[in-house]
Design a protein around this motif. Structure first.
Motif, mmCIF file in Angstrom:
data_model
loop_
_atom_site.group_PDB
_atom_site.id
_atom_site.type_symbol
_atom_site.label_atom_id
_atom_site.label_comp_id
_atom_site.label_asym_id
_atom_site.label_seq_id
_atom_site.Cartn_x
_atom_site.Cartn_y
_atom_site.Cartn_z
ATOM 1 N N GLY A 123 0.828 -1.359 -0.035
ATOM 2 C CA GLY A 123 -0.052 0.029 -0.141
ATOM 3 C C GLY A 123 0.884 1.115 -0.210
ATOM 4 O O GLY A 123 1.936 1.186 0.359
ATOM 5 N N ARG A 124 0.471 2.327 -0.676
ATOM 6 C CA ARG A 124 1.206 3.581 -0.662
ATOM 7 C C ARG A 124 0.323 4.810 -0.180
ATOM 8 O O ARG A 124 -0.836 4.760 -0.903
ATOM 9 C CB ARG A 124 1.975 3.680 -1.815
ATOM 10 C CG ARG A 124 2.737 4.895 -1.932
ATOM 11 C CD ARG A 124 3.399 4.749 -3.526
ATOM 12 N NE ARG A 124 4.285 3.766 -3.584
ATOM 13 C CZ ARG A 124 4.532 3.007 -4.814
ATOM 14 N NH1 ARG A 124 3.970 3.671 -5.878
ATOM 15 N NH2 ARG A 124 5.351 2.244 -4.978
ATOM 16 N N ILE A 125 0.561 5.801 0.493
ATOM 17 C CA ILE A 125 -0.042 7.052 0.512
ATOM 18 C C ILE A 125 1.229 8.071 0.257
ATOM 19 O O ILE A 125 2.143 8.250 0.819
ATOM 20 C CB ILE A 125 -0.522 7.419 1.880
ATOM 21 C CG1 ILE A 125 -1.452 6.287 2.334
ATOM 22 C CG2 ILE A 125 -1.180 8.570 2.023
ATOM 23 C CD1 ILE A 125 -1.978 6.295 3.743
ATOM 24 N N ILE A 126 0.663 9.194 -0.696
ATOM 25 C CA ILE A 126 1.345 10.287 -1.182
ATOM 26 C C ILE A 126 1.013 11.350 -0.452
ATOM 27 O O ILE A 126 -0.225 11.595 -0.713
ATOM 28 C CB ILE A 126 1.585 10.334 -2.568
ATOM 29 C CG1 ILE A 126 2.154 9.080 -3.118
ATOM 30 C CG2 ILE A 126 2.385 11.452 -2.915
ATOM 31 C CD1 ILE A 126 2.096 9.072 -4.897
ATOM 32 N N PHE A 127 1.786 11.985 0.263
ATOM 33 C CA PHE A 127 1.487 13.276 1.110
ATOM 34 C C PHE A 127 2.108 14.625 0.433
ATOM 35 O O PHE A 127 3.284 14.382 -0.053
ATOM 36 C CB PHE A 127 2.055 13.242 2.628
ATOM 37 C CG PHE A 127 1.161 12.186 3.304
ATOM 38 C CD1 PHE A 127 -0.215 12.521 3.877
ATOM 39 C CD2 PHE A 127 1.686 10.841 3.837
ATOM 40 C CE1 PHE A 127 -0.938 11.544 4.810
ATOM 41 C CE2 PHE A 127 0.958 9.976 4.594
ATOM 42 C CZ PHE A 127 -0.351 10.365 5.202
ATOM 43 N N TYR A 128 1.550 15.672 0.526
ATOM 44 C CA TYR A 128 2.011 16.927 0.041
ATOM 45 C C TYR A 128 2.371 17.558 1.730
ATOM 46 O O TYR A 128 1.436 17.520 2.628
ATOM 47 C CB TYR A 128 1.331 17.809 -0.571
ATOM 48 C CG TYR A 128 1.208 17.468 -2.009
ATOM 49 C CD1 TYR A 128 2.258 17.948 -2.838
ATOM 50 C CD2 TYR A 128 0.332 16.885 -2.468
ATOM 51 C CE1 TYR A 128 2.126 17.589 -4.334
ATOM 52 C CE2 TYR A 128 0.203 16.825 -3.914
ATOM 53 C CZ TYR A 128 1.240 16.960 -4.614
ATOM 54 O OH TYR A 128 1.159 16.756 -6.049
ATOM 55 N N VAL A 129 3.586 18.378 1.577
ATOM 56 C CA VAL A 129 3.850 18.729 3.045
ATOM 57 C C VAL A 129 4.263 20.242 2.653
ATOM 58 O O VAL A 129 4.812 20.471 1.549
ATOM 59 C CB VAL A 129 4.924 18.048 3.843
ATOM 60 C CG1 VAL A 129 4.458 16.634 4.277
ATOM 61 C CG2 VAL A 129 6.210 17.834 3.130
ATOM 62 N N ASP A 130 4.280 21.123 3.780
ATOM 63 C CA ASP A 130 4.804 22.483 3.641
ATOM 64 C C ASP A 130 6.036 22.612 3.374
ATOM 65 O O ASP A 130 6.946 23.668 3.107
ATOM 66 C CB ASP A 130 4.120 23.291 4.559
ATOM 67 C CG ASP A 130 4.377 23.054 6.118
ATOM 68 O OD1 ASP A 130 5.049 21.938 6.232
ATOM 69 O OD2 ASP A 130 4.150 23.785 6.908
ATOM 70 N N ASP A 131 7.004 21.526 4.190
ATOM 71 C CA ASP A 131 8.428 21.921 4.207
ATOM 72 C C ASP A 131 9.101 20.406 4.281
ATOM 73 O O ASP A 131 9.068 19.761 5.221
ATOM 74 C CB ASP A 131 8.979 22.543 5.439
ATOM 75 C CG ASP A 131 10.511 22.713 5.507
ATOM 76 O OD1 ASP A 131 11.161 22.253 4.493
ATOM 77 O OD2 ASP A 131 10.740 23.695 6.267
#
Length: 79
Positions: free
Chosen positions: A67-75
């Protein structure tokens, strides 16, 4: 560090045809790649946020708990 968006979630499935039939009937999911006979299928969840649900066909040679989750982060450097 703050998560700002989930870009994509990828699930391992054992039967792509059944999975496509199920997810294609959910409101707000639009298939943008793949299909019943594919190894990989992608659904656009929201046109505005551009989030995706991906289905990856699990073959016996692959690990069953993929399984995989791709997150966007601010830094990303802070992460």
């Amino acid at each position: 560090m703050k998560v700002t968006k989930i870009s994509a979630v990828t699930l391992s499935v054992s039967n792509m045809k059944r999975s496509v039939e199920f997810y294609s009937n959910l409101p707000n999911l639009k298939m943008v790649y793949g299909g019943s006979d594919s190894q990989f299928t992608s659904y656009l969840i929201d046109d505005v946020a551009k989030s995706y649900l991906n289905l990856k066909l699990n073959h016996e040679t692959h690990l069953p708990n993929f399984g995989r989750i791709i997150f966007y982060v601010d830094d990303v450097d802070e992460l």
